[in-house]
Design a protein around this motif. Structure first.
Motif, PDB file in Angstrom:
ATOM      1  N   ALA A 109      33.178  27.796  51.158  1.00 33.20           N
ATOM      2  CA  ALA A 109      34.572  27.879  50.729  1.00 33.20           C
ATOM      3  C   ALA A 109      34.756  27.195  49.374  1.00 33.20           C
ATOM      4  N   VAL A 110      35.835  27.582  48.700  1.00 30.85           N
ATOM      5  CA  VAL A 110      36.256  26.925  47.463  1.00 30.85           C
ATOM      6  C   VAL A 110      37.731  26.594  47.602  1.00 30.85           C
ATOM      7  N   THR A 111      38.084  25.365  47.268  1.00 29.46           N
ATOM      8  CA  THR A 111      39.473  24.919  47.339  1.00 29.46           C
ATOM      9  C   THR A 111      39.885  24.335  45.992  1.00 29.46           C
ATOM     10  N   PHE A 122      45.106  30.241  43.419  1.00 37.31           N
ATOM     11  CA  PHE A 122      44.034  31.156  43.003  1.00 37.31           C
ATOM     12  C   PHE A 122      44.546  32.334  42.177  1.00 37.31           C
ATOM     13  N   GLY A 123      45.846  32.507  42.075  1.00 40.60           N
ATOM     14  CA  GLY A 123      46.390  33.487  41.149  1.00 40.60           C
ATOM     15  C   GLY A 123      46.139  33.094  39.703  1.00 40.60           C
ATOM     16  N   HIS A 124      45.854  31.818  39.475  1.00 37.58           N
ATOM     17  CA  HIS A 124      45.562  31.295  38.134  1.00 37.58           C
ATOM     18  C   HIS A 124      44.075  31.374  37.803  1.00 37.58           C
ATOM     19  N   ILE A 125      43.256  31.785  38.754  1.00 38.89           N
ATOM     20  CA  ILE A 125      41.797  31.767  38.614  1.00 38.89           C
ATOM     21  C   ILE A 125      41.291  33.194  38.387  1.00 38.89           C
ATOM     22  N   SER A 126      40.331  33.332  37.500  1.00 41.15           N
ATOM     23  CA  SER A 126      39.726  34.642  37.255  1.00 41.15           C
ATOM     24  C   SER A 126      38.208  34.520  37.248  1.00 41.15           C
ATOM     25  N   ASN A 127      37.540  35.652  37.297  1.00 42.30           N
ATOM     26  CA  ASN A 127      36.075  35.724  37.224  1.00 42.30           C
ATOM     27  C   ASN A 127      35.378  34.859  38.276  1.00 42.30           C
ATOM     28  N   ALA A 128      35.992  34.692  39.446  1.00 38.72           N
ATOM     29  CA  ALA A 128      35.369  33.899  40.508  1.00 38.72           C
ATOM     30  C   ALA A 128      34.222  34.696  41.129  1.00 38.72           C
ATOM     31  N   PHE A 129      33.116  34.006  41.379  1.00 38.33           N
ATOM     32  CA  PHE A 129      31.953  34.673  41.960  1.00 38.33           C
ATOM     33  C   PHE A 129      31.168  33.707  42.823  1.00 38.33           C
ATOM     34  N   VAL A 130      30.337  34.287  43.680  1.00 34.86           N
ATOM     35  CA  VAL A 130      29.303  33.557  44.388  1.00 34.86           C
ATOM     36  C   VAL A 130      28.024  34.356  44.187  1.00 34.86           C
ATOM     37  N   LEU A 152      49.070  33.195  45.851  1.00 37.55           N
ATOM     38  CA  LEU A 152      49.523  31.848  46.202  1.00 37.55           C
ATOM     39  C   LEU A 152      48.485  31.027  46.965  1.00 37.55           C
ATOM     40  N   GLU A 153      47.320  31.595  47.255  1.00 41.45           N
ATOM     41  CA  GLU A 153      46.300  30.885  48.034  1.00 41.45           C
ATOM     42  C   GLU A 153      45.760  29.685  47.260  1.00 41.45           C
ATOM     43  N   THR A 154      45.439  28.622  47.999  1.00 41.34           N
ATOM     44  CA  THR A 154      44.867  27.408  47.400  1.00 41.34           C
ATOM     45  C   THR A 154      43.463  27.132  47.920  1.00 41.34           C
ATOM     46  N   ALA A 172      29.984  38.930  52.500  1.00 44.50           N
ATOM     47  CA  ALA A 172      31.014  38.654  51.505  1.00 44.50           C
ATOM     48  C   ALA A 172      32.358  38.635  52.231  1.00 44.50           C
ATOM     49  N   ILE A 173      33.068  37.507  52.214  1.00 47.71           N
ATOM     50  CA  ILE A 173      34.310  37.356  52.987  1.00 47.71           C
ATOM     51  C   ILE A 173      35.550  37.510  52.094  1.00 47.71           C
ATOM     52  N   GLY A 174      35.770  36.582  51.160  1.00 51.11           N
ATOM     53  CA  GLY A 174      36.919  36.652  50.265  1.00 51.11           C
ATOM     54  C   GLY A 174      38.257  36.551  50.973  1.00 51.11           C
ATOM     55  N   SER A 175      38.380  35.611  51.909  1.00 51.08           N
ATOM     56  CA  SER A 175      39.607  35.433  52.683  1.00 51.08           C
ATOM     57  C   SER A 175      40.362  34.205  52.185  1.00 51.08           C
ATOM     58  N   GLY A 176      41.602  34.407  51.706  1.00 48.12           N
ATOM     59  CA  GLY A 176      42.381  33.313  51.139  1.00 48.12           C
ATOM     60  C   GLY A 176      43.257  32.612  52.154  1.00 48.12           C
ATOM     61  N   PHE A 177      43.553  31.326  51.875  1.00 50.14           N
ATOM     62  CA  PHE A 177      44.396  30.498  52.732  1.00 50.14           C
ATOM     63  C   PHE A 177      45.370  29.717  51.863  1.00 50.14           C
ATOM     64  N   GLN A 178      46.557  29.491  52.378  1.00 47.26           N
ATOM     65  CA  GLN A 178      47.451  28.508  51.787  1.00 47.26           C
ATOM     66  C   GLN A 178      47.242  27.219  52.569  1.00 47.26           C
ATOM     67  N   GLY A 179      47.418  26.077  51.940  1.00 48.52           N
ATOM     68  CA  GLY A 179      47.218  24.810  52.637  1.00 48.52           C
ATOM     69  C   GLY A 179      45.946  24.094  52.232  1.00 48.52           C
ATOM     70  N   GLY A 180      45.221  24.638  51.253  1.00 39.94           N
ATOM     71  CA  GLY A 180      44.066  23.956  50.673  1.00 39.94           C
ATOM     72  C   GLY A 180      42.963  23.637  51.655  1.00 39.94           C
ATOM     73  N   LEU A 181      42.305  22.510  51.407  1.00 42.55           N
ATOM     74  CA  LEU A 181      41.148  22.091  52.199  1.00 42.55           C
ATOM     75  C   LEU A 181      41.496  21.910  53.671  1.00 42.55           C
ATOM     76  N   SER A 182      42.685  21.391  53.957  1.00 43.36           N
ATOM     77  CA  SER A 182      43.083  21.197  55.360  1.00 43.36           C
ATOM     78  C   SER A 182      43.084  22.514  56.120  1.00 43.36           C
ATOM     79  N   ALA A 183      43.564  23.578  55.490  1.00 42.51           N
ATOM     80  CA  ALA A 183      43.613  24.886  56.153  1.00 42.51           C
ATOM     81  C   ALA A 183      42.212  25.404  56.444  1.00 42.51           C
TER      82      ALA A 183
END
Length: 193
Positions: A109-111, A122-130, A152-154, A172-183
């Motif tokens: 995961a990335v938070t 993550f709307g502010h993030i681009s070119n994210a890869f693994v 709006l995901e963090t 490859a998952i790519g599943s977003g969450f709100q609530g950051g690391l706690s979520a």
């Protein structure tokens, strides 16, 4: 030759690459031209998961403040607090030969650190890869570009590595969450206060 994956795709790792014993999970990202006045500190983490899909405790959670599992099977190479530069921003190393047999999955995961206070997502993030690299040969085996599907995901579960019939696979998952690391921690059975 590296294989490019799309969200949801799965690929064999150890069956088609029998010499793969140690993998580098490289994660990278850029910040859009958007600015909230603070640096964007994204953090990679790994969760060692058991048959029920859950971690047992902090020893199964690898991140910048707990950089390796007790036996060294998974370790984080260090925190990049700005994401500046080309290539991998953070890396997690997995030694398949040292993983306990009851670990069935590894969630990556990335938070965004302090996302709510800094008004970042993550709307502010681009070119994210693994990408997954054979540590022994330095050959990139696969790459998954996350795209621009987030707003709006963090926190994002980027991928999972899992055992199937004694071999390791990648999804490859790519599943977003709100609530950051706690979520993300709650998703994997940990209580993050």
């Amino acid at each position: 030759m590296s294989i490019s994956l799309s969200k949801g795709q799965r690929i064999d790792l150890t069956k088609t690459n029998p010499l793969l014993t140690k993998a580098i999970i490289g994660l990278g990202w850029d910040v859009n031209k958007y600015s909230t006045g603070d640096d964007y500190d994204l953090d990679a983490s790994a969760f060692l998961l058991y048959e029920d899909g859950r971690a047992r405790g902090i020893e199964d959670f690898v991140f910048y403040n707990n950089p390796k599992t007790p036996n060294g099977s998974v370790y984080h190479t260090g925190d990049n607090r700005t994401g500046q530069g080309d290539g991998d921003d953070e890396q997690i190393i997995i030694d398949f030969s040292l993983l306990p047999p009851n670990v069935q999955r590894i969630g990556i995961a990335v938070t965004i650190h302090d996302a709510e206070a800094r008004r970042q997502n993550f709307g502010h993030i681009s070119n994210a890869f693994v990408r997954l690299v054979n540590e022994q040969t330095n050959e990139e085996i696969l790459r998954y570009d996350l795209g621009e599907d987030f707003s709006l995901e963090t926190a994002v579960v980027v991928c999972e590595l899992y055992r199937h019939n004694g071999e390791w696979k990648f999804q490859a998952i790519g599943s977003g969450f709100q609530g950051g690391l706690s979520a993300i921690c709650r998703n994997y059975g940990l209580d993050a206060q």
